[in-house]
Design an enzyme around this catalytic site. Sequence first.
Site, short mmCIF file in Angstrom:
data_model
loop_
_atom_site.label_atom_id
_atom_site.label_comp_id
_atom_site.label_asym_id
_atom_site.label_seq_id
_atom_site.Cartn_x
_atom_site.Cartn_y
_atom_site.Cartn_z
N TRP A 28 0.54 -1.26 0.03
CA TRP A 28 0.03 0.02 -0.10
C TRP A 28 0.77 1.35 -0.09
CZ3 TRP A 28 -4.68 -0.61 3.83
CH2 TRP A 28 -5.21 -1.84 3.66
N HIS A 29 1.97 1.03 -0.67
CA HIS A 29 2.88 2.40 -0.81
C HIS A 29 3.06 2.87 -2.05
CE1 HIS A 29 5.11 0.42 3.10
NE2 HIS A 29 3.83 0.99 3.40
#
Length: 614
Positions: free
Chosen positions: A544-545
Amino acid sequence: MGPYITLPDAVDEVDVVIAGGGTAGCVVAARLAAALPSLSLLLIEGGADNAGNPTVSHPLLFFTHLDPKSPNNIMYTSSSPEPQLAGRQLAIPAGGILGGGSSINMMAYSRALLRDWDAWETEGWRGENMIPFLKKFETYVGPGDAAMHGSSGPIQVSRGTFASPRAATQFISAAESLGFPEVEDLNDLVTASGVQRQLRYISPSGLRQDAASRYLRPLLEDERRQNLHVLLEHRVGRVLFEGTRAAGVEFMANPEFQRDEPPKARSVRARKMVVVSCGSLASPSVLERSGVGSASVLRRARVEQIVADLPGVGEGYHDHPLILHSYHTALEPSETINSALTDPEVLGKWLQEGNDILGSNAQEVAFKVRPSDEDVAGMGREFQHRWEREFKNGPPRPLVGGALVMACLEDPSPAPRQNISISSFNLYPESRGSLHITGPSPSDPVDFHSGILSDPAGIDLTEQVWAYKTHREMIRRTPMYRGEVAVTHPRFPAGSAAACVYLDITADAEEEESTKRRRERLTYTAEDDAAIEQWLREHIGTAWHPLGTCKMAPREKGGVVDKNLSVYGVQGLKVADLSIAAGGIGANTCNSAFAVGEKAADIFIRELVGDSQA
């Protein structure tokens, strides 16, 4: 929804519009509102308020945001099967609530190295320039050199209210036996390899520290401040231009929240500045719908007016490829959060009566690691070339990061065992993807290709294979280890020495067994490596980056914004989120999002003050 979350019908013009109420957007809005009380500001966020939401305030409930159907997420799914991912379409969540990722993430405190900022090669954004902003937002309650951390910022950093000391002690000891030392401060901005008990964006009293609660809400609840409006459950469709100057935005109700009638477009003028802060997965779409992007992309998407031909918009997407593997342990139920995952009655009791475990994010130990020279020699020529070029010399940087997680999200047993997991992710992946609009409306699908594991030389895959073997050795060397949760591990060939096991041993024998395992490292054949690679292609996701889709770089090098975050080719338009990342961030990215927000606010305040004095 608080009474301050509103936009009166009479308000059709403000000084500054901020599109997106994620981590950086909240920071920018709050800092500008506090520093410039004479200016009017409007923040527009597509999600709901996070106030009073227990899944936000209680750190333990982070796992509810892992559900793809969570109302607090926006899911971005790759547009077509990706061959390098075994034909899967990867789904990546982004924050769909006020506070963005800081409201739904796992709260791991993790800072990029000074070297990471240096690699952006942008004046004013080098590591030494960023230290004041990295310190400004935090109140740090942890070990290490206090001079490298903040002591009076809005975001508290601590261990929270719950820990699993036995698991942490054993894991750290095992890591040290492999040459990865326990360090006092893994986040001192220079340390590139080691393990540490995880610090978290959790207050010492056990509350999540998100950008909306800690930056915005104090201002919004202060009746003396009337210059900041926040409009929720509405999303910005595009920036409006007068010539090449950003003059406002067009927005509409988010149909996910207001479905009674088709949303109607409304506009608001911005006298001085428009700031796009929708994140790496949404900011490029806002720019493209506004006529800012690659001319060929805009024509295909039927965008009527091309304001600025910027081919870099939507390109360069990258993310940290992440996967979790789970292990059986001899821990007690009180040392993991599995009860909360499997028994709603237990969780309900904790919420009703209170429990220190609610102040945990389940991440017990963080690690950043580099391969030894011996490891590098066995990782293939392509990787060796990259290592020589980017990692061997200069200030050190890690190859892989991860954490010991006191939970198992995939437990196939009839009754929950106290299984735990280890996450690992490439910190500087080679692979790149892209994200572009296919039509002029926010409802039109996005053409998204994650590109995860797509680098032609297979370097990212090689790094993940090494990561798997390394963290497996870490956990095998602990007395608590009882084998692998097989459904979360590769399907090794029959008879493989690396096959998954389940150990039925007594507590009296565990020290002797763990000592034996420290002497007998697993060996892997070429067939075993192939099984690991296939498993990774079939199961790897992301951390989730998302980064880099509106990068800060010279225009001729695919840049979208300059050092002042101004979009090339237009005036009055800024981008302030992690889409500006010009290179890798060797850490969980929330820390960098806070820092970008602080740096952006500083730049904008200086410009707005100068504009008012002109």
